[in-house]
Design an enzyme around this catalytic site. Structure first.
Site, mmCIF file in Angstrom:
data_model
loop_
_atom_site.group_PDB
_atom_site.id
_atom_site.type_symbol
_atom_site.label_atom_id
_atom_site.label_comp_id
_atom_site.label_asym_id
_atom_site.label_seq_id
_atom_site.Cartn_x
_atom_site.Cartn_y
_atom_site.Cartn_z
ATOM 1 N N GLY A 8 -22.019 -28.440 64.808
ATOM 2 C CA GLY A 8 -21.336 -29.877 65.082
ATOM 3 C C GLY A 8 -22.469 -30.618 65.691
ATOM 4 O O GLY A 8 -23.611 -30.402 66.405
ATOM 5 N N SER A 9 -22.210 -32.084 65.152
ATOM 6 C CA SER A 9 -23.290 -32.975 65.663
ATOM 7 C C SER A 9 -22.877 -34.410 65.026
ATOM 8 O O SER A 9 -21.905 -34.490 64.777
ATOM 9 C CB SER A 9 -24.710 -32.619 64.766
ATOM 10 O OG SER A 9 -24.360 -32.132 63.471
ATOM 11 N N ARG A 10 -24.061 -35.298 64.945
ATOM 12 C CA ARG A 10 -23.690 -36.781 64.652
ATOM 13 C C ARG A 10 -24.906 -37.238 63.529
ATOM 14 O O ARG A 10 -26.107 -36.769 63.880
ATOM 15 C CB ARG A 10 -23.458 -37.655 65.798
ATOM 16 C CG ARG A 10 -23.002 -38.894 65.511
ATOM 17 C CD ARG A 10 -22.728 -39.494 66.870
ATOM 18 N NE ARG A 10 -23.714 -40.656 67.030
ATOM 19 C CZ ARG A 10 -23.788 -41.115 68.309
ATOM 20 N NH1 ARG A 10 -23.134 -40.821 69.346
ATOM 21 N NH2 ARG A 10 -24.594 -42.300 68.449
#
Length: 258
Positions: A187-189
């Protein structure tokens, strides 16, 4: 379905742990209910991690000239004009894509060009959805020079769950849309900073697929606005990273060799 090399050791270790947990339960506890429940839970956990590290082979078949393609699978959460102080040092269009734990987490180069800049920053682990995560969270910035002289920046951002950023890009190498730029775990951006005259092709909440979804159109060479960069505007030598195959850190700040 190919499994990304970043997940190989994790999947092997997880398999061993789950087998070691299940064997005594099946041998020594009352049959059926508890063993079946534990085995079912183990399969769900393993399936989730296996799905996270999947790595589909993708080849972009569209027009490459002046096209920016999404680096990651996910959903667009921001399109705004900002000042990018690290690499571009100019006004830019920031286009941010958030990856949930269910998305493919391999990162692709968004354009063809040459890598000019790579730098890893230690930081916090705020939710990747927050705007300030772009400058406060652990992150890695990659600067790319396009054949037409324009520049874009790509920023991998760790989130509350993603505490390891792996970057394969190296200064001086060629960037290609079909190649992996790096990987972010759990999970990240990813933020992409574009010239101010770029035309976004997606909107807020638009789904994207890394290496496949066009997200912006750049102005053709000769029409594009190229912000002047004097020698003093270029990143200093002190800001350049060590030349390593990867630029990866755990929450403790340790850099990982590939």
């Amino acid at each position: 379905m190919k499994i990304h090399r970043e997940g190989t050791n994790i999947l092997i270790l997880l398999f061993i742990v789950l087998v070691m947990l299940n064997i005594p339960v099946w041998l020594f506890l009352p049959p059926v209910v508890l063993p079946v429940c534990l085995s079912a839970l183990s399969l769900l956990v393993y399936g989730f991690v296996f799905n996270f590290f999947r790595c589909p082979r993708r080849y972009y078949k569209g027009e490459r000239r002046d096209m920016v393609v999404s680096s990651v699978d996910g959903k667009v959460v921001a399109i705004e004009r900002v000042y990018e102080p690290e690499y571009l040092r100019a006004e830019a269009i920031q286009l941010s894509v958030f990856m949930s734990p269910l998305n493919v987490h391999a990162n692709w180069f968004p354009v063809d060009g040459r890598v000019e800049y790579v730098r890893h920053h230690s930081g916090r682990f705020l939710s990747a959805y927050l705007p300030k995560a772009s400058i406060e969270n652990e992150r890695c910035t990659i600067g790319i020079l396009l054949p037409n002289g324009q520049r874009i920046a790509v920023r991998q951002i760790a989130g509350a769950m993603a505490r390891r950023i792996v970057t394969y890009a190296e200064k001086g190498e060629n960037a290609r849309i079909d190649r992996h730029l790096g990987f972010i775990k759990f999970g990240s951006r990813v933020d992409i900073f574009l010239p101010v005259d770029a035309m976004p092709l997606v909107g807020i909440k638009s789904p994207t697929r890394g290496g496949l979804t066009p997200i912006a159109q750049l102005k053709p060479a000769g029409e594009a606005f190229i912000a002047p960069r004097s020698e003093g505007d270029a990143p200093s030598a002190e800001a350049e990273p060590e030349k390593k195959r990867r630029h990866s850190r755990r929450s403790g700040g340790r850099r990982e060799a590939e």
